[in-house]
Structures are given as C-alpha cells and as structure tokens.
Scaffold this active site. Structure first.
Site, PDB file in Angstrom:
ATOM      1  N   ARG A  19      29.206   4.523 -43.479  1.00  0.00           N
ATOM      2  CA  ARG A  19      28.267   3.808 -42.587  1.00  0.00           C
ATOM      3  C   ARG A  19      26.882   4.459 -42.545  1.00  0.00           C
ATOM      4  O   ARG A  19      26.239   4.528 -41.487  1.00  0.00           O
ATOM      5  CB  ARG A  19      28.839   3.708 -41.158  1.00  0.00           C
ATOM      6  CG  ARG A  19      30.127   2.956 -41.062  1.00  0.00           C
ATOM      7  CD  ARG A  19      30.009   1.485 -41.480  1.00  0.00           C
ATOM      8  NE  ARG A  19      31.333   0.911 -41.589  1.00  0.00           N
ATOM      9  CZ  ARG A  19      32.011   0.834 -42.745  1.00  0.00           C
ATOM     10  NH1 ARG A  19      31.478   1.225 -43.887  1.00  0.00           N
ATOM     11  NH2 ARG A  19      33.215   0.315 -42.771  1.00  0.00           N
TER      12      ARG A  19
ATOM     13  N   SER B 245      31.577  -2.204 -34.070  1.00  0.00           N
ATOM     14  CA  SER B 245      32.193  -0.895 -33.791  1.00  0.00           C
ATOM     15  C   SER B 245      31.143   0.030 -33.202  1.00  0.00           C
ATOM     16  O   SER B 245      30.090   0.241 -33.796  1.00  0.00           O
ATOM     17  CB  SER B 245      32.741  -0.287 -35.076  1.00  0.00           C
ATOM     18  OG  SER B 245      33.803  -1.070 -35.544  1.00  0.00           O
TER      19      SER B 245
ATOM     20  N   GLU C  67      28.016   4.771 -33.865  1.00  0.00           N
ATOM     21  CA  GLU C  67      27.730   4.018 -35.099  1.00  0.00           C
ATOM     22  C   GLU C  67      26.573   3.045 -34.810  1.00  0.00           C
ATOM     23  O   GLU C  67      25.687   2.831 -35.628  1.00  0.00           O
ATOM     24  CB  GLU C  67      28.970   3.243 -35.554  1.00  0.00           C
ATOM     25  CG  GLU C  67      28.737   2.427 -36.821  1.00  0.00           C
ATOM     26  CD  GLU C  67      30.012   1.810 -37.384  1.00  0.00           C
ATOM     27  OE1 GLU C  67      31.083   2.436 -37.285  1.00  0.00           O
ATOM     28  OE2 GLU C  67      29.932   0.692 -37.915  1.00  0.00           O
TER      29      GLU C  67
HETATM   30  C1  LIG Z   1      31.220  -8.646 -34.219  1.00  0.00           C
HETATM   31  C2  LIG Z   1      30.709  -7.583 -35.155  1.00  0.00           C
HETATM   32  C3  LIG Z   1      31.527  -7.133 -36.185  1.00  0.00           C
HETATM   33  C4  LIG Z   1      31.052  -6.158 -37.080  1.00  0.00           C
HETATM   34  N1  LIG Z   1      31.879  -5.736 -38.093  1.00  0.00           N
HETATM   35  C5  LIG Z   1      31.427  -4.822 -38.976  1.00  0.00           C
HETATM   36  C6  LIG Z   1      32.247  -4.383 -40.078  1.00  0.00           C
HETATM   37  O1  LIG Z   1      33.370  -4.828 -40.253  1.00  0.00           O
HETATM   38  N2  LIG Z   1      31.744  -3.476 -40.930  1.00  0.00           N
HETATM   39  C7  LIG Z   1      30.505  -2.943 -40.779  1.00  0.00           C
HETATM   40  O2  LIG Z   1      30.089  -2.113 -41.608  1.00  0.00           O
HETATM   41  N3  LIG Z   1      29.701  -3.316 -39.754  1.00  0.00           N
HETATM   42  C8  LIG Z   1      30.129  -4.246 -38.860  1.00  0.00           C
HETATM   43  N4  LIG Z   1      29.321  -4.628 -37.823  1.00  0.00           N
HETATM   44  C9  LIG Z   1      28.018  -3.982 -37.641  1.00  0.00           C
HETATM   45  C10 LIG Z   1      26.841  -4.689 -38.349  1.00  0.00           C
HETATM   46  O3  LIG Z   1      27.117  -6.058 -38.557  1.00  0.00           O
HETATM   47  C11 LIG Z   1      26.503  -4.014 -39.684  1.00  0.00           C
HETATM   48  O4  LIG Z   1      26.121  -2.667 -39.522  1.00  0.00           O
HETATM   49  C12 LIG Z   1      25.374  -4.757 -40.399  1.00  0.00           C
HETATM   50  O5  LIG Z   1      25.246  -4.241 -41.702  1.00  0.00           O
HETATM   51  C13 LIG Z   1      24.024  -4.645 -39.679  1.00  0.00           C
HETATM   52  O6  LIG Z   1      23.140  -5.568 -40.276  1.00  0.00           O
HETATM   53  P1  LIG Z   1      21.938  -6.201 -39.451  1.00  0.00           P
HETATM   54  O7  LIG Z   1      21.172  -7.059 -40.361  1.00  0.00           O
HETATM   55  O8  LIG Z   1      22.431  -6.842 -38.211  1.00  0.00           O
HETATM   56  O9  LIG Z   1      21.100  -4.884 -39.130  1.00  0.00           O
HETATM   57  P2  LIG Z   1      20.446  -4.410 -37.724  1.00  0.00           P
HETATM   58  O10 LIG Z   1      21.544  -4.267 -36.705  1.00  0.00           O
HETATM   59  O11 LIG Z   1      19.319  -5.308 -37.401  1.00  0.00           O
HETATM   60  O12 LIG Z   1      19.920  -3.004 -38.164  1.00  0.00           O
HETATM   61  C14 LIG Z   1      20.836  -1.950 -38.505  1.00  0.00           C
HETATM   62  C15 LIG Z   1      20.075  -0.846 -39.235  1.00  0.00           C
HETATM   63  O13 LIG Z   1      19.648  -1.327 -40.483  1.00  0.00           O
HETATM   64  C16 LIG Z   1      18.248  -1.161 -40.633  1.00  0.00           C
HETATM   65  N5  LIG Z   1      17.749  -2.273 -41.441  1.00  0.00           N
HETATM   66  C17 LIG Z   1      17.949  -3.598 -41.256  1.00  0.00           C
HETATM   67  N6  LIG Z   1      17.334  -4.296 -42.214  1.00  0.00           N
HETATM   68  C18 LIG Z   1      16.709  -3.392 -43.013  1.00  0.00           C
HETATM   69  C19 LIG Z   1      15.883  -3.480 -44.172  1.00  0.00           C
HETATM   70  N7  LIG Z   1      15.557  -4.655 -44.714  1.00  0.00           N
HETATM   71  N8  LIG Z   1      15.423  -2.340 -44.736  1.00  0.00           N
HETATM   72  C20 LIG Z   1      15.744  -1.125 -44.205  1.00  0.00           C
HETATM   73  N9  LIG Z   1      16.514  -0.964 -43.111  1.00  0.00           N
HETATM   74  C21 LIG Z   1      16.985  -2.095 -42.524  1.00  0.00           C
HETATM   75  C22 LIG Z   1      17.699  -1.163 -39.208  1.00  0.00           C
HETATM   76  O14 LIG Z   1      16.434  -0.503 -39.131  1.00  0.00           O
HETATM   77  C23 LIG Z   1      18.801  -0.405 -38.495  1.00  0.00           C
HETATM   78  O15 LIG Z   1      18.640   0.987 -38.702  1.00  0.00           O
HETATM   79  C24 LIG Z   1      29.767  -5.606 -36.913  1.00  0.00           C
HETATM   80  C25 LIG Z   1      28.938  -6.070 -35.872  1.00  0.00           C
HETATM   81  C26 LIG Z   1      29.405  -7.046 -35.009  1.00  0.00           C
HETATM   82  C27 LIG Z   1      28.494  -7.540 -33.911  1.00  0.00           C
END
Ligand SMILES: Cc1cc2nc3c(=O)[nH]c(=O)nc-3n(C[C@H](O)[C@H](O)[C@H](O)COP(=O)(O)OP(=O)(O)OC[C@H]3O[C@@H](n4cnc5c(N)ncnc54)[C@H](O)[C@@H]3O)c2cc1C
Length: 321
Positions: free
Chosen positions: A179, A228, A298
């Site tokens: 992660r 998580s 996380e």
């Molecule tokens: C219901 C639910 C279930 C989930 N299940 C999982 C799972 O099974 N596995 C898992 O790994 N995660 C899971 N997650 C967490 C989340 O979905 C992941 O971490 C996902 O990859 C975050 O993507 P995001 O676009 O929402 O990023 P954000 O939450 O908007 O940002 C997360 C991080 O990524 C950075 N970021 C975003 N876009 C960019 C970019 N273009 N360039 C550089 N940095 C960037 C942000 O600055 C921040 O540090 C879950 C979340 C929820 C709500």
C-alpha cells in the site's frame, strides 16, 4: 472557514492556462467520507501539457496536493491550503493495446480498467473491479485486492513533477511496497501501462462479478467510508486486532467502527473529520494497550483542523461509547 481567493492573481500570472480554477471548493462533496473543509484552490487541468504549464509557473510557495476519487483520504475540517489538483477528462482515456496491454489515464476509475481489459480478453486486471479509486490513487497506493496488487500488473507510469518536467517511471522506479510507492511526493501521475495475459472475456467478467459479490457481502461499500483504515501489521490482520480490543461498533460523534468489517470507519451522517480521526486514534490507543501493536494508518489524513483543534494521537483521549 474560507481561504483568500487567489484565482484572479493566478489567472493573470498564467495567461495560457486552459484548465478550470476555482476557489474555496468544498472537499466534503468529493471525498468518500463526505467530510472535510475546502480546497483553497481547485485546479482541473485540461491535459498533461496544461498540467505541466501550471506546475512550472504556479508560485513556489503554494503547496500542491493531488486528489483522485477521494476514496482513501480524510480531509480535515479546516480544509487544504494551496492548490488541490484533480485530474479529469483530459486524463480519462483507457484502451487495450497489442500484446495484452492496457493503457490508461490516471483519472480513470479502477473498475473501468478492469472492464476494458475484460472486454479485450485481457486477464489479470479483474481485481481492480473492487477498488473504488482512480488509477492515480492505485499507482500512489499500490492498490490491491484478492491476492493481486498494482505492482503485479504495471509496466510503467508517466508523471509530471513540480517544475513541470515529465517523467516515465519503470516498475522498479515506482518502488512499490505494501500500500505504498516511493514515487516522489511532488510527482503527479498522469498515465499507466499495464500488462495482462490472454483470457476469455466471459470468464473474466464472471471473475469480476465474483469480486463485486464478495465486496457486497463483506465490506460496507455503500457507506461513507475510506476503506481499510489501518495497514495489516506484519503477521497480523488489522481487523482482528481492532476486534480483540473491543472496538467493533465503537462511536465518536457521528463516526463509527463498522459492525460489518471493523477495519472500516464510517460516517453515519453527521460526522466531522475530527470525529473520524478521533475514533481512529482511539482505536489505535486501545489496540496498543490490549495487543501491544501500534496500528499504522492506511487512510491518508490531509489538511488543517479547525482553529484551536488538535490532530493525530492527541485526539485519542476522547470519552467514547
Ligand atoms: C469501500 C472501499 C473499499 C476499498 N477497498 C480497497 C482495496 O480492496 N484495496 C485497496 O488497495 N484499497 C482499497 N480502498 C482504498 C482506495 O480505494 C485506494 O487506496 C485507491 O487506490 C485510492 O484511489 P483514489 O483515486 O480514491 O485516491 P485518493 O483517495 O484521492 O488519494 C489517495 C492518495 O493517492 C494520491 N493520488 C491520487 N491521484 C494521484 C495522481 N494522479 N498522482 C499522484 N498521486 C495521486 C493522493 O495524493 C493520495 O496520497 C477502498 C476504499 C473504499 C472506500
């Protein structure tokens, strides 16, 4: 709480800017938790060249934060000073390429990458079906599920740095661990190339349905949550430690530890970001006291608290029900 409006100054300083710039945009409308104060400036670049132009010419003293779909973020109630960059339409293309590869912009939701791969008969990306973020967030967080992670499928990624220079990062250069990636903090990821394997579209779509069913039954995916909350410590499951410490169902204000999956915190309706952070810190303190393990967040916490309010471990002494 509002910040000084810098849009007119910035537009004057960056006359060739094509993307959208807006002041004091509420981030509670964007994040999955549905909490958080405003972004001082929200910038949606038109394309990669526009992003590079902006980063090259924007004043150095303005902090820059990039957001994806906000599914892994807790933005504090006082909001985010500086510029929040959110990639949109100019980064939203996805398509299959020869050799069972998929190329995607980083604004593309993970589920769309899974679907594009399935339709093209490319196996190995179905795990993205269950992750509700964008590819940008997946690259930054090494998102993974069901035994696979981004590091297992990525060939390379593109990024723009704070000076406006573009970079192509190999898998090794991404420095993926659990992660986490070692991509420099100021890099904004713009595109990714994934490697899959030959597969049968119908079988891949079935696998995706299984992923979706599993989620529906085991995670509170219809709630306002950040996924998580804590990383699994080596040799432990975070949810088991939270459960053993008696925290399932624990509440602070409008925030609650999910009954369904106790590594998820949920906003039951009226929670503030402080309620959620306080609940998380209280869980950490209780798990430490009960099991001797200090859980690591996380979920990424960003921004300022309301004036005079605390953040982090100082919040843990709350009286909770
Ligand atoms: C219901 C639910 C279930 C989930 N299940 C999982 C799972 O099974 N596995 C898992 O790994 N995660 C899971 N997650 C967490 C989340 O979905 C992941 O971490 C996902 O990859 C975050 O993507 P995001 O676009 O929402 O990023 P954000 O939450 O908007 O940002 C997360 C991080 O990524 C950075 N970021 C975003 N876009 C960019 C970019 N273009 N360039 C550089 N940095 C960037 C942000 O600055 C921040 O540090 C879950 C979340 C929820 C709500």
């Amino acid at each position: 709480m509002t910040f000084p409006d810098l849009t007119a100054d910035l537009k004057a300083e960056l006359p060739e800017l094509k993307g959208r710039l807006a002041a004091n945009v509420s981030l509670s409308d964007i994040t999955w938790f549905r909490v958080g104060g405003p972004a001082q400036l929200l910038f949606s670049p038109a394309d990669e060249a526009d992003l590079a132009y902006f980063l090259k010419h924007a004043p150095r003293d303005l902090p820059v934060t990039v957001m994806g779909l906000g599914s892994n973020l807790l933005v504090r109630d006082g909001g985010l000073p500086g510029i929040v960059i959110r990639l949109g339409r100019g980064f939203a293309s996805v398509g299959a390429e020869e050799g069972h590869k998929v190329r995607s912009g980083t604004a593309v939701p993970d589920v769309k990458v899974a679907r594009a791969a399935a339709e093209a008969g490319i196996a190995g990306l179905a795990f993205y079906r269950g992750i509700p973020g964008s590819i940008g967030g997946a690259l930054r967080m090494n998102a993974g599920a069901h035994g696979r992670e981004t590091k297992d499928v990525l060939i390379e990624a593109r990024a723009v740095d704070r000076e406006g220079n573009t970079h192509t990062l190999s898998l090794a250069e991404m420095g993926f661990t659990y992660r986490h990636s070692r991509v420099p903090d100021d890099f904004i990821l713009t595109a990714a190339l994934f490697q899959g394997a030959p597969g049968d579209p119908a079988a891949i779509l079935r696998e995706m349905d299984e992923v979706a069913d599993y989620r529906e039954q085991n995670q509170p995916i219809r709630e306002r949550t950040g996924g998580s909350t804590f990383k699994n410590p080596p040799g432990h499951s975070a949810w088991k430690l939270v459960d053993e410490a008696g925290c399932r169902g624990l509440r602070v204000g409008g925030a609650k530890v999910s009954d369904m999956h106790c590594n998820f915190l949920i906003n039951e309706g009226g929670a503030t970001a402080e309620d959620i952070e306080r609940l998380g810190e209280t869980v950490r303190a209780r798990v430490k006291a009960r099991c001797g393990v200090m859980l690591e967040w996380e979920i990424i916490r960003l921004g300022l608290p309301l004036p005079g309010r605390a953040t982090g471990e100082a919040l843990a002494e709350a009286t909770v029900s």
